[in-house]
Design an enzyme around this catalytic site. Sequence first.
Site: not given
Length: 279
Positions: A9, A99-100, A129
């Site tokens: 991100k 977070s991804a 996120d």
Amino acid sequence: MATEFAAAKINLTLHVTGQRADGYHLLDSLVVFADVGDRISVAAGDALSLRITGPMAGALPVSDDNLVLRAARAFGAAQGVEITLEKHLPVASGIGGGSADAAATLRALAALWHLPLPDAAAVLKLGADVPVCLTGRAVRMEGVGEAITPLAHRLPAGWLVLANPNVGVATPAVFRALTRRDHPAMPRELPKLADAAELAAFLQMMRNDLEAPAIQLAPVIATVKAGLSAQPGCLIARMSGSGATCFGLFADPLAASAAARALQAAQPGWWVAAAEMRG
């Protein structure tokens, strides 16, 4: 088994516009994703387990509070599951790696168990996120991360060079170092941009309000940004998130690839990757 890609991100902009009474900061950010990232694989098992592989595995030992495990628990499902995280992104680097990974875990488990994703409140509890990483596309992110708005105009094609000096920066420390928490937001209506040069021109008028405090804590970030700026074809260089990863924006893939090779040769101790921007 189900497998999901956990894309990096990138905060092209990050405006800190306020702070709530509970201490959470209010943000206004133009977020995109890159075609580099981690990979999550899930398979049925007798219990919940996590295995970490890949070139960055050594920087992330398995722990009970890993976001991947927390994401799995957010389902509240009784089924056992074996999770493998193939780690390619640097840890604590400002490009949403954890977070991804959590978002990819949610998507993979939804596919494996044929269940809907947890509700928005449960997803947000995993981290600010995680909701935006679930979208996987260019959006405007506001509030504490819960307000996600699709863009009225698709962003032009662009290529990124991501560079991290292998220095972790703690997000809470960066926010504590902020001297002002009421910066202006982006324009309410974001312009339609014809190409990468116009995108860079727009970004020049915007900011990452965490860049200055992050550089104060880790001065090498300024060196990374300068190294990207010096590459031929770089339209703009900026820090992403709370650092220490910086990105350079390029108009074509060959210039981005050449810049990544040159920067990696000059700084062999850094993590450097060329990537297409996912608009």
